[in-house]
Design an enzyme around this catalytic site. Structure first.
Site: not given
Ligand SMILES: *Cc1c(COP(=O)(O)O)cnc(C)c1O
Length: 389
Positions: A108, A180
Site C-alpha cells: 500500500y 497485511d
Molecule cells: C487502505 C489500506 C491501508 C491503510 O489503511 P488506512 O485505514 O487508510 O490508514 C493499508 N493497507 C492496505 C492494503 C490498504 O488498502
C-alpha cells in the site's frame, strides 16, 4: 442473569463473525454491544475499579471488536487503531534504530511512504523486493533483518506472496513475519495459520465494509508480542473511538455474506472483462490466466472483488473511469458499493515512475472494487462505459 456465549460452539467462520467476542451487556441485557461513549470510569475507592480506568487504555466497545477480529483471524489477541496506517506505525515500533525490514515493493502506498519518509529517518532500514519472488526475499535478508512485511494480493497488480514459504524464510532469519490481510480478509486467507506472527488490517476496507469509518487492527497469537503491542497501543495512543469500533463490529457481522458476493461478482466480471475486445489484460488471481493462479487456489479460499484492467490506451482508461454510472470514481475499496479508480494518478501517484514501470502499473490501468450490487447491472455499466472510443 445473562449467559455468556459458549465460544467452543463458534466453530465456523460465519458464526464467529456474528458472535465472537460479544456477550449481552450485563446492565440491561442489550444483545448488541453498546457504544461506551466515555473517556473515564468511576473508581469505587482507591485502587478499586471494574478493570476500566481510562478509555485510551480500555474501552468495552473496542474490546468487543478486538476479540471479534482476533477470532476471525484465528488469533488470540486483537488491537484496534485509529487507521490502518496507525496499525503499521505501531507494528514498526516493535523495532529499534538499526533494524532492517524486508518489504514487498508493491505494498500500500501509504505504508511505503511511512517506511521511507518517517521510519528511514528514525533509523530503520528497508529493502523493497518483489514479494512474489521467494529468491528476492531470501537474498534481501541480512543479519540486521528483524521483520519481513508482506501484502497479498497486492494493490493494484494483484500479485501474490507465498505466505507459508515466506514465513519459513522469516522464521529461519528469526525475523517477525507481518502480513497485511486487508484485501483477502480472514474469510478467504488466514496468514496466522500459514506462519505469520502478526496480521494487519485497514478495517476501513472489507472488515467494516460500508465505507463509513477509518480504522486499523493488529492480531497475533503470541503472548509476548501481544504484551508489547498492548503497551504501544496505550503509550502511542492511536486508538479508535467507540463509535467507529461499533461500526466496524456491525460490519464484521456480515463479512461472510458480503465476501461471498464480492467473490461471485468479482469472478464473473473478471471473466467478462477478459473476453472484452477493448480490454488487453485482466489482473485477478481467480482467473486461470493469472501467473500465480495455482498459489491463489492453494492459499486462498476465495478471490474477492478486487481486480485491475489493462486497457492499453490512456484515453480509454480515462473514458472508462469517467463514464461509469454505478461504479463511483473514488479512492478506497472493499465497501458494499462498487468503486473505480485510476491507480497511476490516484492511489499510487507518489510511487516513483521507475517502480511503477517495474510492477507493470501503467497509465492505462484501471482498478475496480466490485461491490455487492446486482452483477448484471455492474456489467451493463462497464459495457456502456467501455462502449465507443
Ligand atoms: C487502505 C489500506 C491501508 C491503510 O489503511 P488506512 O485505514 O487508510 O490508514 C493499508 N493497507 C492496505 C492494503 C490498504 O488498502
Amino acid at each position: 442473569m445473562t449467559r455468556a456465549f459458549d465460544h467452543d460452539l463458534l466453530r465456523r467462520f460465519a458464526t464467529r463473525a456474528v458472535h465472537a467476542g460479544q456477550a449481552p451487556d450485563p446492565l440491561a441485557g442489550a444483545v448488541m454491544t453498546p457504544i461506551y461513549q466515555t473517556s473515564t470510569y468511576i473508581q469505587d475507592g482507591l485502587g478499586r475499579n471494574k478493570g476500566y480506568e481510562y478509555a485510551r487504555t480500555r474501552n468495552p466497545t473496542r474490546e468487543a471488536l478486538e476479540r471479534n477480529v482476533a477470532a476471525l483471524e484465528g488469533g488470540r489477541h486483537g488491537f484496534a487503531f485509529g487507521s490502518g496506517l496507525a496499525a503499521v506505525d505501531t507494528v514498526l515500533k516493535l523495532l529499534s534504530a538499526g533494524d532492517h525490514v524486508v518489504c514487498g515493493e508493491n505494498v500500500y502506498g501509504g505504508t511505503h511512504r511511512q517506511m521511507t519518509h518517517i521510519w528511514a529517518r528514525l533509523g530503520l532500514t528497508f529493502t523493497f523486493v518483489d514479494g512474489g519472488e521467494l529468491a528476492e526475499v531470501k537474498a534481501a535478508i541480512t543479519p540486521a533483518t528483524k521483520m519481513v512485511y508482506a501484502e497479498t494480493p497486492t494493490n493494484p497488480m494483484m500479485r501474490l506472496c507465498d505466505l507459508a514459504a515466506t514465513g519459513e524464510i522469516a522464521r529461519k532469519a528469526k525475523a517477525l513475519f507481518v502480513v497485511d490481510n486487508t484485501f483477502a480478509t480472514p474469510c478467504f486467507q488466514r496468514p496466522l495459520e500459514l506462519g505469520a506472527d502478526i496480521v494487519l488490517h485497514s478495517t476501513t476496507k472489507y472488515l467494516n465494509g460500508h465505507s463509513d469509518m477509518v480504522g486499523g487492527m493488529l492480531v497475533t497469537s503470541r503472548d509476548d508480542l501481544a504484551e508489547r503491542i498492548g503497551f504501544l497501543q496505550n503509550s502511542s495512543g492511536a486508538v479508535p473511538g467507540p463509535f467507529d469500533c461499533w461500526l466496524a463490529l456491525r460490519g464484521t457481522k456480515t463479512l461472510a455474506l458480503r465476501m461471498r458476493q464480492h467473490d461471485v461478482s468479482g469472478r464473473r466480471i473478471a471473466e467478462w472483462l477478459a473476453k472484452h475486445p477493448r480490454v488487453e489484460r485482466v489482473y485477478y488471481p481467480g482467473l486461470p490466466s493469472h501467473p500465480q493462479h495455482e498459489l491463489a487456489r492453494r492459499q486462498m479460499a476465495g478471490f474477492g472483488g478486487m481486480l485491475s484492467v489493462e486497457l492499453g490506451d490512456v484515453g480509454r482508461a480515462r473514458r472508462l473511469v469517467e463514464r461509469t454510472k454505478i461504479f463511483v470514481l473514488a479512492e478506497s475499496l472493499g465497501g458494499v458499493e462498487s468503486l473505480v479508480g485510476h491507480p497511476a494518478s490516484m492511489t499510487h501517484a507518489s510511487v516513483p515512475a521507475e517502480l511503477k514501470r517495474k510492477m507493470g502499473l501503467t497509465d492505462s490501468l484501471v482498478r475496480l472494487s466490485v461491490g455487492i450490487e446486482d452483477v448484471e447491472d455492474l456489467i451493463a455499466d462497464l459495457d456502456q462505459a467501455l462502449g465507443d472510443d
